[in-house]
Write a protein that holds these residues in place. Sequence first.
Motif, PDB file in Angstrom:
ATOM      1  N   TYR A   6       1.093  -1.284  -0.308  1.00 41.47           N
ATOM      2  CA  TYR A   6      -0.209  -0.276  -0.003  1.00 41.47           C
ATOM      3  C   TYR A   6       0.441   1.547   0.486  1.00 41.47           C
ATOM      4  O   TYR A   6       0.671   1.984  -1.020  1.00 41.47           O
ATOM      5  CB  TYR A   6      -1.457   0.151   1.333  1.00 41.47           C
ATOM      6  N   ARG A  10       1.858   3.718  -3.533  1.00 42.33           N
ATOM      7  CA  ARG A  10       1.701   5.246  -3.696  1.00 42.33           C
ATOM      8  C   ARG A  10       2.863   5.814  -4.020  1.00 42.33           C
ATOM      9  O   ARG A  10       2.403   7.434  -5.062  1.00 42.33           O
ATOM     10  CB  ARG A  10       0.660   4.971  -2.563  1.00 42.33           C
ATOM     11  N   GLN A  14       2.533   5.819  -9.096  1.00 48.19           N
ATOM     12  CA  GLN A  14       1.731   6.872  -9.366  1.00 48.19           C
ATOM     13  C   GLN A  14       2.237   8.175 -10.019  1.00 48.19           C
ATOM     14  O   GLN A  14       2.058   8.434 -11.201  1.00 48.19           O
ATOM     15  CB  GLN A  14       0.114   7.885  -8.309  1.00 48.19           C
ATOM     16  N   SER A  17       3.105   6.681 -13.590  1.00 45.35           N
ATOM     17  CA  SER A  17       2.699   6.921 -15.001  1.00 45.35           C
ATOM     18  C   SER A  17       1.922   7.949 -15.879  1.00 45.35           C
ATOM     19  O   SER A  17       2.124   8.521 -16.619  1.00 45.35           O
ATOM     20  CB  SER A  17       1.769   6.092 -14.416  1.00 45.35           C
ATOM     21  N   ALA A  18       2.045   9.083 -14.448  1.00 43.86           N
ATOM     22  CA  ALA A  18       1.268  10.255 -14.857  1.00 43.86           C
ATOM     23  C   ALA A  18       2.946  11.272 -15.749  1.00 43.86           C
ATOM     24  O   ALA A  18       2.661  11.940 -16.970  1.00 43.86           O
ATOM     25  CB  ALA A  18       1.105  11.174 -13.812  1.00 43.86           C
ATOM     26  N   ALA A  20       4.629   9.323 -17.329  1.00 45.36           N
ATOM     27  CA  ALA A  20       4.511   8.775 -18.393  1.00 45.36           C
ATOM     28  C   ALA A  20       3.762   9.476 -19.628  1.00 45.36           C
ATOM     29  O   ALA A  20       3.895  10.082 -20.944  1.00 45.36           O
ATOM     30  CB  ALA A  20       4.603   7.472 -18.211  1.00 45.36           C
ATOM     31  N   ALA A  21       2.991   9.648 -19.604  1.00 45.94           N
ATOM     32  CA  ALA A  21       2.047  10.495 -19.606  1.00 45.94           C
ATOM     33  C   ALA A  21       1.448  11.866 -20.042  1.00 45.94           C
ATOM     34  O   ALA A  21       1.370  12.190 -21.670  1.00 45.94           O
ATOM     35  CB  ALA A  21      -0.126  10.567 -18.833  1.00 45.94           C
ATOM     36  N   ARG A  24       4.479  11.343 -23.197  1.00 45.80           N
ATOM     37  CA  ARG A  24       3.080  10.834 -24.132  1.00 45.80           C
ATOM     38  C   ARG A  24       2.845  11.667 -24.819  1.00 45.80           C
ATOM     39  O   ARG A  24       2.858  12.082 -26.630  1.00 45.80           O
ATOM     40  CB  ARG A  24       2.837   9.643 -23.685  1.00 45.80           C
TER      41      ARG A  24
ATOM     42  N   ASP B  47      -5.485   5.786 -30.383  1.00 49.75           N
ATOM     43  CA  ASP B  47      -3.847   5.650 -30.613  1.00 49.75           C
ATOM     44  C   ASP B  47      -3.263   5.521 -28.816  1.00 49.75           C
ATOM     45  O   ASP B  47      -2.805   4.616 -29.047  1.00 49.75           O
ATOM     46  CB  ASP B  47      -3.522   6.513 -31.482  1.00 49.75           C
ATOM     47  N   LEU B  48      -3.776   6.812 -28.280  1.00 49.13           N
ATOM     48  CA  LEU B  48      -3.122   7.179 -27.081  1.00 49.13           C
ATOM     49  C   LEU B  48      -2.912   5.808 -26.328  1.00 49.13           C
ATOM     50  O   LEU B  48      -2.958   5.525 -25.925  1.00 49.13           O
ATOM     51  CB  LEU B  48      -3.580   8.248 -26.465  1.00 49.13           C
ATOM     52  N   ILE B  49      -4.499   5.564 -25.736  1.00 47.51           N
ATOM     53  CA  ILE B  49      -4.513   4.573 -25.016  1.00 47.51           C
ATOM     54  C   ILE B  49      -4.403   3.372 -25.526  1.00 47.51           C
ATOM     55  O   ILE B  49      -3.578   2.268 -24.327  1.00 47.51           O
ATOM     56  CB  ILE B  49      -6.351   3.933 -25.146  1.00 47.51           C
ATOM     57  N   GLY B  51      -0.812   2.960 -27.174  1.00 46.83           N
ATOM     58  CA  GLY B  51       0.268   3.277 -26.868  1.00 46.83           C
ATOM     59  C   GLY B  51       0.619   3.299 -28.720  1.00 46.83           C
ATOM     60  O   GLY B  51       2.193   3.195 -28.760  1.00 46.83           O
ATOM     61  N   GLU B 214      -8.915   2.541 -10.396  1.00 43.02           N
ATOM     62  CA  GLU B 214      -7.538   3.372 -10.705  1.00 43.02           C
ATOM     63  C   GLU B 214      -6.366   3.116 -11.376  1.00 43.02           C
ATOM     64  O   GLU B 214      -5.767   3.237 -12.550  1.00 43.02           O
ATOM     65  CB  GLU B 214      -6.925   3.417  -9.282  1.00 43.02           C
ATOM     66  N   LYS B 218      -3.930   4.582 -14.849  1.00 40.89           N
ATOM     67  CA  LYS B 218      -2.267   4.243 -15.151  1.00 40.89           C
ATOM     68  C   LYS B 218      -2.183   3.125 -16.727  1.00 40.89           C
ATOM     69  O   LYS B 218      -1.433   3.825 -17.104  1.00 40.89           O
ATOM     70  CB  LYS B 218      -2.256   3.194 -13.559  1.00 40.89           C
ATOM     71  N   SER B 220      -3.966   3.381 -19.179  1.00 41.01           N
ATOM     72  CA  SER B 220      -4.045   5.055 -20.177  1.00 41.01           C
ATOM     73  C   SER B 220      -2.860   6.169 -20.261  1.00 41.01           C
ATOM     74  O   SER B 220      -2.439   6.872 -21.507  1.00 41.01           O
ATOM     75  CB  SER B 220      -5.238   6.098 -19.709  1.00 41.01           C
ATOM     76  N   ASN B 221      -2.710   6.666 -18.696  1.00 34.68           N
ATOM     77  CA  ASN B 221      -0.681   7.296 -18.961  1.00 34.68           C
ATOM     78  C   ASN B 221       0.067   6.494 -19.636  1.00 34.68           C
ATOM     79  O   ASN B 221       1.069   7.400 -20.811  1.00 34.68           O
ATOM     80  CB  ASN B 221      -0.732   7.441 -18.064  1.00 34.68           C
ATOM     81  N   THR B 222       0.535   5.342 -19.390  1.00 30.79           N
ATOM     82  CA  THR B 222       1.300   4.797 -20.139  1.00 30.79           C
ATOM     83  C   THR B 222       0.859   3.507 -21.237  1.00 30.79           C
ATOM     84  O   THR B 222       1.830   3.713 -22.075  1.00 30.79           O
ATOM     85  CB  THR B 222       2.283   2.977 -19.454  1.00 30.79           C
ATOM     86  N   GLY B 223      -0.217   4.682 -22.096  1.00 28.28           N
ATOM     87  CA  GLY B 223      -0.750   3.229 -23.619  1.00 28.28           C
ATOM     88  C   GLY B 223      -0.698   2.065 -23.471  1.00 28.28           C
ATOM     89  O   GLY B 223      -0.218   1.251 -24.586  1.00 28.28           O
ATOM     90  N   ARG B 270      -8.453   2.098  -1.766  1.00 25.65           N
ATOM     91  CA  ARG B 270      -9.615   2.009  -2.684  1.00 25.65           C
ATOM     92  C   ARG B 270      -9.781   0.853  -3.977  1.00 25.65           C
ATOM     93  O   ARG B 270      -7.763   0.129  -3.695  1.00 25.65           O
ATOM     94  CB  ARG B 270      -8.891   2.982  -3.391  1.00 25.65           C
TER      95      ARG B 270
END
Lengths: 96, 272
Positions: A6, A10, A14, A17-18, A20-21, A24, B47-49, B51, B214, B218, B220-223, B270
């Motif tokens: 956990y 956290r 997180q 990946s953000a 990386a977004a 991209r 294309d994004l989803i 990657g 969640e 994550k 979608s962030n990395t494709g 969560r």
Amino acid sequence: MSWLDYFRGRRQEQPASASAAKERLQIVLAHERIGRTREDFLPKLQQDLVAVVARYVAIDPGKVNVNLDRGGDMSTLAIEIELPAPSAVRMVAGAR
Amino acid sequence: MAQVVVVTSGKGGVGKTTSSAAFATGLAQRGKKTVVIDFDVGLRNLDLIMGVERRVVFDIVNVISGEARLNQALIRDKRVDTLSILPASQTRDKDALTRDGVAKIIEELSKDFDYILCDSPAGIEKGALLALYFADQAVVVTNPEVSSVRDSDRILGVLQSRSKRAEEKKDPVKEHLLVTRFDPVRVERGEMLKLEDIQEILSIPLLGVIPESESVLKASNTGTPVILDAESMAGQAYADAVSRFLGEEKPHRFIEAEKKGLFKRLFGGRAA
Ligand SMILES: Nc1ncnc2c1ncn2[C@@H]1O[C@H](COP(=O)(O)OP(=O)(O)OP(=O)(O)O)[C@@H](O)[C@H]1O
Ligand SMILES: [Mg+2]
């Protein structure tokens, strides 16, 4: 998920990946914004290249492959054209 | 002959593209030759989803207008080798997609693929109509929420009246209900529609229930299509749905609220 995961999950996954977004998006949007102000030249470029090659060899337009990798600093475009057997090449060249 | 499957919903933002990417990847993982087409011309996102955004050269509109061949526009997935993606155009307007053009593309793809998935845009306008027109099967994506259920009902009506199968009076399009963004805790609290209620209202067979998770963000962030995150509940729920689609029996999971232990209650754990 154990309680250890956990905390690990956290803190580390997180932000990873953000970011990386973000990276991209920056790359793809940089290219798309350019595309908005001028016509996408790739289809035309491909047609021209194929036409030039076709002046020398009889090629099958279906055997032309275009591979692109858009990058931040540099993009690579690889165009792969399958050439027919040498005999066919000589025939076209000889006919000129 | 390939099966044409449309992923549709009427309402926007319910998870069509997420589901198309997951489903296409899942089918391809089972060895089915699968191509997923983005019909959202002007707002491409698949294309994004998936990657593959850096590798898009040509799109469906280039193929229809004859600027590129179909095999040049198809992007081969690097993770699952039986999977291809046909991107939507980002610059052209919706009118560039024509029914004849799409018909030709689907006919050509039918020769090489087992499944052709069509990721529909929201709404019931031209793009959405075209995405569902050639369908043999439909995955109707619905959230446990009133406006989404109503729009799903609307799109079911369209499938039954304006698809090719309906127009030619053939066997109807086979319909599947996929409930996504399902939050068992909020359902238990009475804040969201129950699964039974959605099923009762729409009365089509339930293909799967994808929990609110969640891991979708994550992914979608990395494709990475979320189904490749085999640890995540959403990924597992999509894998189950693909199994059911292929005829396997699988009990539905992740539909009951988890009984939270003291620790999780204190720290608000969560869904992963
Ligand atoms: N199971 C889920 N859990 C959490 N978030 C989800 C889930 N499914 C989808 N989402 C989120 O919902 C948003 C919309 O998803 P998506 O783009 O797949 O919807 P869409 O129906 O294709 O939208 P549009 O109608 O605009 O094409 C995205 O931010 C996505 O990350
Ligand atoms: Mg979408």
